[in-house]
Design a protein around this motif. Structure first.
Motif, mmCIF file in Angstrom:
data_model
loop_
_atom_site.group_PDB
_atom_site.id
_atom_site.type_symbol
_atom_site.label_atom_id
_atom_site.label_comp_id
_atom_site.label_asym_id
_atom_site.label_seq_id
_atom_site.Cartn_x
_atom_site.Cartn_y
_atom_site.Cartn_z
ATOM 1 N N CYS A 117 -1.562 -9.536 -40.208
ATOM 2 C CA CYS A 117 -2.046 -8.820 -39.017
ATOM 3 C C CYS A 117 -1.131 -7.673 -38.608
ATOM 4 O O CYS A 117 -1.073 -7.294 -37.436
ATOM 5 N N ASN A 147 -4.640 -10.416 -31.396
ATOM 6 C CA ASN A 147 -5.022 -11.617 -30.650
ATOM 7 C C ASN A 147 -5.704 -12.617 -31.589
ATOM 8 O O ASN A 147 -5.908 -12.359 -32.780
ATOM 9 N N ASP A 148 -6.064 -13.759 -31.032
ATOM 10 C CA ASP A 148 -6.643 -14.832 -31.852
ATOM 11 C C ASP A 148 -7.965 -14.427 -32.487
ATOM 12 O O ASP A 148 -8.303 -14.890 -33.581
ATOM 13 N N TYR A 149 -8.727 -13.556 -31.805
ATOM 14 C CA TYR A 149 -10.028 -13.150 -32.334
ATOM 15 C C TYR A 149 -9.855 -12.368 -33.640
ATOM 16 O O TYR A 149 -10.560 -12.609 -34.627
ATOM 17 N N LYS A 151 -7.096 -12.370 -35.497
ATOM 18 C CA LYS A 151 -6.434 -13.245 -36.471
ATOM 19 C C LYS A 151 -7.441 -14.115 -37.216
ATOM 20 O O LYS A 151 -7.316 -14.340 -38.426
ATOM 21 N N LYS A 152 -8.449 -14.614 -36.494
ATOM 22 C CA LYS A 152 -9.460 -15.456 -37.139
ATOM 23 C C LYS A 152 -10.227 -14.672 -38.200
ATOM 24 O O LYS A 152 -10.544 -15.200 -39.271
ATOM 25 N N ASP A 155 -7.714 -14.090 -41.176
ATOM 26 C CA ASP A 155 -7.521 -15.341 -41.926
ATOM 27 C C ASP A 155 -8.748 -15.667 -42.770
ATOM 28 O O ASP A 155 -8.629 -16.100 -43.929
ATOM 29 N N GLU A 178 -16.334 -9.264 -27.222
ATOM 30 C CA GLU A 178 -15.864 -10.258 -26.259
ATOM 31 C C GLU A 178 -16.653 -10.091 -24.965
ATOM 32 O O GLU A 178 -16.598 -9.047 -24.320
#
Length: 237
Positions: A117, A147-149, A151-152, A155, A178
């Motif tokens: 990232c 952010n997690d969004y 990163k998902k 990944d 979002e």
């Protein structure tokens, strides 16, 4: 008289000794070779100029810290190391970041993002990779901590590329939306296929693969469907 002669000889011998020591040091410990171990094309002359690598300098005058500080500013590098190989060689290791996707950042510019990232500007690639569009793109900069969004998505793309590169290559764009109620939509666009896949709050390798299968089914059967939605229980179209 004898003392003066002895003193003179001592001075001469000392001077000769110092001269030969200096000559030996300059001859053997002057940087004669700079090895650049890299995995990408680089204009060596421009690179030497940027790093201010000077010829005929003694190896212990070579400032590793200053060189590494300059290398640290190159956001496209994933790894760098400067090694002094005595008596007269400098070795510089450089590894390029490998982009897993492109990402839209502030002002609509498009940068690259790798599997960790990390966002960077420069990269020369001769193939297409997915584009990520985050609705809050004004927050995304070179120093942005994903952010997690995001990163998902990254990944999932990394795992997908390793598992099924054909599906990875088939993805043209993923939009991250979002909503005010904290619900998410991942909108997946596949190359050469019109149907869009809407993933509600979920994204993973399995959904990206199954989404492509749904899109292909719609395309091959000429169904009048533009959007396919995954709600958690399955795909609806």
């Amino acid at each position: 008289m004898n003392n003066k002669i002895i003193l003179f000889l001592i001075i001469i011998l000392t001077s000769l000794f110092i001269f030969f020591i200096c000559f030996f040091m300059f001859t053997n410990f002057t940087v004669k070779k700079v090895e650049i171990d890299r995995d990408f094309f680089l204009d060596d002359k421009k690179f030497y100029k940027y790093l201010n690598i000077k010829e005929n300098s003694l190896i212990w005058d070579f400032d590793k810290k200053k060189i590494e500080e300059k290398l640290a500013k190159q956001s496209y590098l994933s790894f760098y190391k400067v090694i002094k190989k005595y008596p007269n060689t400098i070795r510089i290791l450089l590894r390029l970041k490998k982009p897993i996707a492109k990402i839209v950042v502030q002002k609509g510019d498009v940068y690259f993002i790798d599997d960790k990232c990390s966002i960077f500007r420069k990269h020369k690639i001769n193939y297409s990779i997915p584009l990520i569009c985050y609705i809050n793109e004004e927050k995304v900069t070179l120093n942005y901590k994903a952010n997690d969004y995001i990163k998902k998505v990254i990944d999932s793309l990394v795992l997908l590329k390793n598992k099924n590169k054909n599906v990875y290559d088939g993805i043209s764009q993923i939009d991250i939306i979002e909503h005010s109620n904290k619900n998410l939509e991942y909108i997946v666009n596949y190359r050469t296929i019109n149907a869009k896949i809407y993933l509600k709050n979920y994204i993973n390798v399995d959904l990206l693969e199954r989404g492509l299968i749904c899109a292909l089914y719609i395309e091959e059967n000429n169904l009048d469907v533009e959007n396919v939605v995954y709600t958690g229980n399955g795909f609806i179209f």
